[in-house]
Design an enzyme around this catalytic site. Structure first.
Site, PDB file in Angstrom:
ATOM      1  N   ASP A  13     -11.513   2.358   5.422  1.00  0.00           N
ATOM      2  CA  ASP A  13     -11.609   1.228   4.321  1.00  0.00           C
ATOM      3  C   ASP A  13     -12.824   0.931   4.211  1.00  0.00           C
ATOM      4  O   ASP A  13     -13.932  -0.613   3.400  1.00  0.00           O
ATOM      5  CB  ASP A  13     -10.900   0.004   5.296  1.00  0.00           C
ATOM      6  CG  ASP A  13      -9.911  -0.463   5.055  1.00  0.00           C
ATOM      7  OD1 ASP A  13      -9.349  -0.266   3.852  1.00  0.00           O
ATOM      8  OD2 ASP A  13      -9.135  -0.549   6.054  1.00  0.00           O
ATOM      9  N   GLN A  31      -4.781  -2.383   9.927  1.00  0.00           N
ATOM     10  CA  GLN A  31      -4.261  -3.541   9.363  1.00  0.00           C
ATOM     11  C   GLN A  31      -5.443  -4.963  10.135  1.00  0.00           C
ATOM     12  O   GLN A  31      -4.952  -4.816  11.363  1.00  0.00           O
ATOM     13  CB  GLN A  31      -3.302  -3.632   9.009  1.00  0.00           C
ATOM     14  CG  GLN A  31      -2.610  -5.049   7.930  1.00  0.00           C
ATOM     15  CD  GLN A  31      -3.446  -4.950   6.668  1.00  0.00           C
ATOM     16  OE1 GLN A  31      -3.425  -3.958   5.713  1.00  0.00           O
ATOM     17  NE2 GLN A  31      -3.741  -5.959   6.755  1.00  0.00           N
ATOM     18  N   LYS A  74       0.912  -1.687   0.019  1.00  0.00           N
ATOM     19  CA  LYS A  74       0.223   0.111  -0.175  1.00  0.00           C
ATOM     20  C   LYS A  74       1.218   1.059   0.195  1.00  0.00           C
ATOM     21  O   LYS A  74       0.368   1.798  -0.690  1.00  0.00           O
ATOM     22  CB  LYS A  74      -1.388  -0.357   1.708  1.00  0.00           C
ATOM     23  CG  LYS A  74      -2.057  -1.210   1.088  1.00  0.00           C
ATOM     24  CD  LYS A  74      -2.525  -0.956   2.401  1.00  0.00           C
ATOM     25  CE  LYS A  74      -3.769  -2.454   1.980  1.00  0.00           C
ATOM     26  NZ  LYS A  74      -4.750  -2.870   3.807  1.00  0.00           N
TER      27      LYS A  74
END
Ligand code: NAD
Length: 297
Positions: free
Chosen positions: A120, A97, A53
Site C-alpha cells: 500500500d 484494510q 482485490k
C-alpha cells in the site's frame, strides 16, 4: 471546448495485460505473487473492497488470502498476525484494510508491516523514500492517477497542479509525485485543505486539479480555469430514490465542468479501477524482488 472523459478502464486493462507475462515468468520460477489482506471487524465496505482485490488477484493467477479478525481483537492480536506474515516467505504483500476499529492504533499497526511487503506504500520508510525521489512502493491511488495522466498524454512538467486534500494516502503522496524531478513530475504544486481560505482562488489557477477531499460535487465549473485537466479521486455516496438507495459521485460536479475543462475523470469509472491495479503492480514487483534476492545468493 470539448471535454475528454479520462476513463480508468482502458488504462487499468493495459497495465494488467502487461503484468501477465511478468506473473507467468514468476510462476515458472515457482513463485506465485501473494497478497495477505487483514480485516479487523465487520465493516461491510471493507469486506467488499477486500473481496474485489482478491478477485483481481485470482484473475491474474496471483494469490490473495484474507485474515478476518473480530472487531474486539487487541492491538497485540493484530501485530501477531502481521509479524507472522512479515516472516512468511510465500507472502509478498501485506495490506491492512482501513478503517480499523477506534480502539486500535492505526499508526502502530501500519508501521509494523515490513517496508518490503508494504504494497500500500503507507509505511513511513516508504513515504520517506518517495519524498526522497527513490520510491520503493508508491501508494496505489496516487500511482494510479499518474498512470491515467501518462496514458492520456496529459502534460505535467511545468504546469501548476492544485491538489485538494492532504491525506497520507492520497494528497501528500500525490504532492510528492507531481513535484518530483522525473518524467511524470516537475509540476509546480499547491496543496489545499480544510483551512485553505478561498479555495476557488487556488483551483482557478490549476492547469491540473486533483480533487481528493471526500466532499460530493464540491468543485464546480466556476472554480476552474478553461482547459484544466481534472482528476476526481473522490468517491461519495449520495442518497437517491434508486433501488440501491444511493449513487456514487465524485468531488467534482462533472456536468458543470463539461465544456470548460480539457479533460475530467468520471466517477465511477475513472480513478477507481486504478487503485487495485496498482496494488497488483506493487505485489508483482515485490515478488520479483524476491526472485532477484534468491538469484543474488
Ligand atoms: P481524508 O478524509 O483522509 O482526507 C480528505 C482531505 O481533504 C483532508 O486533508 C481535508 O483537509 C481535505 N478536505 C476535506 N474537505 C475539504 C474542503 N471542503 N475544502 C478543502 N479541503 C478539504 O480522505 P482520503 O482518504 O484522502 O480520500 C479522499 C476521497 O478520495 C474520498 O472520497 C475517498 O473515498 C476517495 N478515495 C478514492 C480512492 C479510489 O480508489 N478512487 C482511494 C482512496 C480515497
Amino acid at each position: 471546448m470539448e471535454t475528454l472523459l479520462l476513463k480508468g478502464k482502458p488504462v487499468s486493462d493495459s497495465i494488467r495485460l502487461s503484468l501477465e507475462p511478468r506473473v507467468q515468468a514468476l510462476i515458472e520460477t515457482g513463485i506465485v505473487p501473494k497478497l495477505a489482506a487483514i480485516i479487523v471487524g465487520d465493516d461491510p465496505a471493507s469486506k467488499v473492497y477486500v473481496r474485489n482485490k482478491a478477485r483481481a488477484f485470482r484473475k491474474l493467477n496471483c494469490e490473495s488470502q484474507t485474515y478476518q479478525l473480530n472487531s474486539k481483537s487487541s492491538e497485540k492480536d493484530v501485530l501477531t498476525v502481521i509479524d507472522r506474515l512479515n516472516n512468511d516467505p510465500s507472502v509478498h504483500g501485506i495490506l491492512v484494510q482501513l478503517p480499523l476499529p477506534n480502539h486500535l492504533d492505526s499508526k502502530a499497526i501500519l508501521h509494523r508491516v515490513s517496508p518490503n511487503k508494504d504494497v500500500d506504500g503507507f509505511h513511513p520508510e516508504n513515504l520517506g523514500l518517495l519524498l526522497e525521489g527513490n520510491p520503493n512502493f508508491i501508494p496505489c491511488t496516487p500511482h494510479g492517477v499518474l498512470e491515467i495522466l501518462r496514458h492520456y498524454d496529459i502534460p505535467v512538467s511545468g504546469r501548476h497542479a492544485v491538489i485538494v486534500g492532504r491525506s497520507n494516502i492520497v494528497g501528500k503522496p500525490m504532492f510528492a509525485l507531481l513535484a518530483q524531478k522525473f518524467e511524470m513530475g516537475n509540476a509546480t504544486v499547491t496543496i489545499c485543505h480544510t483551512r485553505t481560505k478561498d479555495l476557488a482562488s487556488f483551483t482557478k489557477q490549476g492547469d491540473i486539479i486533483i480533487a481528493a477531499a471526500g466532499s460530493a460535487n464540491m468543485i464546480t465549473g466556476d472554480m476552474i480555469k478553461e482547459g484544466a485537466d481534472i482528476i476526481d479521486v473522490g468517491i461519495n455516496r449520495v442518497d437517491d430514490d434508486s433501488e440501491k438507495g444511493y449513487i456514487l459521485v465524485g468531488d467534482v460536479n462533472t456536468k458543470s465542468v463539461m465544456g470548460i475543462a480539457n479533460s475530467v475523470t468520471p466517477v465511477p469509472g475513472g480513478v477507481g479501477p486504478m487503485t487495485i491495479t496498482m496494488l497488483l503492480v506493487n505485489t508483482v514487483t515485490s515478488a520479483e524482488k524476491c526472485v532477484e534476492l534468491v538469484a543474488g545468493w
